[in-house]
Design a protein around this motif. Structure first.
Motif, mmCIF file in Angstrom:
data_model
loop_
_atom_site.group_PDB
_atom_site.id
_atom_site.type_symbol
_atom_site.label_atom_id
_atom_site.label_comp_id
_atom_site.label_asym_id
_atom_site.label_seq_id
_atom_site.Cartn_x
_atom_site.Cartn_y
_atom_site.Cartn_z
ATOM 1 N N PHE A 34 2.939 4.770 -3.708
ATOM 2 C CA PHE A 34 3.746 6.817 -3.820
ATOM 3 C C PHE A 34 2.975 7.334 -4.607
ATOM 4 C CE2 PHE A 34 6.729 4.807 -1.440
ATOM 5 C CZ PHE A 34 7.213 5.807 -0.083
ATOM 6 N N THR A 35 2.718 6.614 -6.017
ATOM 7 C CA THR A 35 2.023 7.286 -6.909
ATOM 8 C C THR A 35 0.321 7.773 -6.839
ATOM 9 O OG1 THR A 35 4.029 6.412 -8.187
ATOM 10 C CG2 THR A 35 1.736 8.310 -9.600
ATOM 11 N N LEU A 60 -0.561 -0.603 -2.547
ATOM 12 C CA LEU A 60 0.743 -2.181 -1.924
ATOM 13 C C LEU A 60 -0.433 -3.729 -1.863
ATOM 14 C CD1 LEU A 60 3.853 -3.385 -2.002
ATOM 15 C CD2 LEU A 60 3.634 -2.202 0.064
ATOM 16 N N GLY A 61 -0.872 -3.388 -1.312
ATOM 17 C CA GLY A 61 -1.561 -5.175 -0.902
ATOM 18 C C GLY A 61 -1.935 -4.954 -2.578
ATOM 19 N N ALA A 73 -2.750 2.039 11.055
ATOM 20 C CA ALA A 73 -2.042 4.100 10.119
ATOM 21 C C ALA A 73 -4.134 4.633 10.418
ATOM 22 C CB ALA A 73 -1.548 3.785 8.567
ATOM 23 N N LEU A 74 -4.356 4.237 10.010
ATOM 24 C CA LEU A 74 -6.252 4.643 9.857
ATOM 25 C C LEU A 74 -6.573 4.365 11.018
ATOM 26 C CD1 LEU A 74 -7.906 3.272 6.815
ATOM 27 C CD2 LEU A 74 -6.694 5.534 6.979
ATOM 28 N N LEU A 89 0.762 10.431 7.487
ATOM 29 C CA LEU A 89 -0.132 8.642 8.387
ATOM 30 C C LEU A 89 -1.122 8.623 7.313
ATOM 31 C CD1 LEU A 89 0.898 6.863 10.069
ATOM 32 C CD2 LEU A 89 -0.930 8.270 11.588
ATOM 33 N N LEU A 90 -1.726 9.706 6.674
ATOM 34 C CA LEU A 90 -3.039 9.111 6.119
ATOM 35 C C LEU A 90 -2.099 8.743 4.492
ATOM 36 C CD1 LEU A 90 -5.960 8.479 5.426
ATOM 37 C CD2 LEU A 90 -5.532 11.897 4.443
ATOM 38 N N TYR A 91 -1.400 9.296 3.761
ATOM 39 C CA TYR A 91 -0.611 9.096 3.138
ATOM 40 C C TYR A 91 0.046 7.892 3.199
ATOM 41 C CZ TYR A 91 2.755 9.050 -1.092
ATOM 42 O OH TYR A 91 3.416 9.740 -2.300
ATOM 43 N N GLY A 92 0.549 7.465 3.897
ATOM 44 C CA GLY A 92 1.288 5.997 4.223
ATOM 45 C C GLY A 92 0.848 4.862 4.440
ATOM 46 N N ALA A 93 -1.062 5.341 5.467
ATOM 47 C CA ALA A 93 -2.174 4.406 5.047
ATOM 48 C C ALA A 93 -2.416 4.006 3.123
ATOM 49 C CB ALA A 93 -3.183 4.413 5.983
ATOM 50 N N VAL A 94 -2.848 4.552 2.482
ATOM 51 C CA VAL A 94 -3.007 4.824 1.574
ATOM 52 C C VAL A 94 -1.748 3.742 0.706
ATOM 53 C CG1 VAL A 94 -3.852 5.509 -0.511
ATOM 54 C CG2 VAL A 94 -4.328 6.884 1.837
#
Length: 303
Positions: free
Chosen positions: A163-164, A196-197, A240-241, A186-191
């Motif tokens: 998130f950060t 996270l990975g 998502a991307l 949605l782009l933010y969610g993908a990032v």
């Protein structure tokens, strides 16, 4: 500061190692010796800048330059905040024991002075961006301040890191598009999933020390199911991307570079060994060229 330990996160082989004190310690505190984190903050901003619709190319290029400088100073500010919070913990972890605040090379007062300077530089960049970015900026600062506490209260500090560090994506989208809509979110969610990975992969280096001193991490939580977890993060990120690109009607050029990046990410998941610290560090760093491939995908998809 150990020059021979392959797992230390301090590099004294470049220009920073030739600086006199205290400038060398200031540079190390700001992570100027290791630009990987700056790239990983900056590149999602480029994705957002070129995903946003209708902005003229000249504006996208101008904001890209501003985001480059802003990513440098804000990544450094985040590292200073993290090291202020974690100076006692860092002193107990082999990889981080040589950090300037943990080792005593710099005092807390010196760290706070550097932080104030970096935040001032970040404010100067922010004032050059549209008002939509001004609205988002306080949320980014809250995340920067809270991230170091995450490992103390949750097993998901790597998610908080996503998130950060991923906040550059919605900032870039809002800068070029003047707003944050569903596709930008949605782009933010993908990032977030991407970060996270790869931050979980990064954290596998510290599992023994983290367990010894009682620090929680997503890496420790997912130790026994590392491959499926990383594969899930990267697969959902790529999905998502792809949806983002379809919704934005990006050109064919996007899919060429997107496919290359996707293959590299899935290869990481396939070959991951959470007990091979040097390889985990290499895989973490590999996300910089992967991020560049995706930046090219968004640029080519928009032009």
């Amino acid at each position: 500061m150990n020059k021979t330990n392959p797992h230390t996160d301090i590099s004294l082989t470049g220009w920073t190692g030739r600086l006199p004190e205290p400038w060398r310690s200031y540079a190390l505190l700001a992570r100027l010796d290791r630009p990987v984190g700056t790239w990983l903050l900056f590149l999602p901003g480029v994705w957002g800048l070129f995903l946003a619709p209708d902005a003229p190319l000249e504006l996208r290029i101008l904001y890209t330059a501003l985001f480059a400088f802003g990513s440098l100073v804000m990544r450094s500010a985040g590292c200073v905040v993290n090291d202020i919070w974690d100076r006692d913990i860092d002193a107990k972890v082999a990889r981080t024991a040589g950090r300037p605040l943990a080792s005593g090379a710099l005092s807390l007062k010196q760290g706070l002075k550097l932080l104030a300077f970096l935040l001032f530089c970040g404010l100067c960049v922010l004032l050059c961006l549209p008002i939509a970015c001004w609205i988002l900026a306080p949320f980014a600062l809250v995340l920067v301040g809270l991230y170091p506490a995450a490992k103390r209260v949750t097993w998901w500090p790597q998610l908080v890191m996503g998130f950060t560090f991923g906040f550059g994506a919605p900032m870039g989208y809002a800068a070029a598009g003047g707003r944050l809509d569903g596709n930008g979110a949605l782009l933010y969610g993908a990032v977030i999933l991407w970060q996270l990975g790869f931050d979980t992969i990064y954290g596998f280096q510290d599992m023994d020390d983290d367990a010894r001193i009682g620090v929680r991490s997503t890496s420790r939580l997912m130790e026994k199911r590392a491959k499926p977890f990383i594969a899930t993060c990267y697969s959902l990120m790529l999905l998502a991307l792809g949806l983002v690109a379809i919704h934005a009607h990006l050109h064919l050029g996007f899919w060429v570079f997107f496919a290359l990046a996707g293959l590299l990410l899935l290869q990481q998941a396939r070959t991951l060994n959470p007990y091979d610290a040097p390889n985990c560090l290499r895989q973490f760093k590999q996300n910089v060229p992967i991020g560049f491939l995706l930046a090219l995908a968004f640029i080519c998809g928009r032009l």
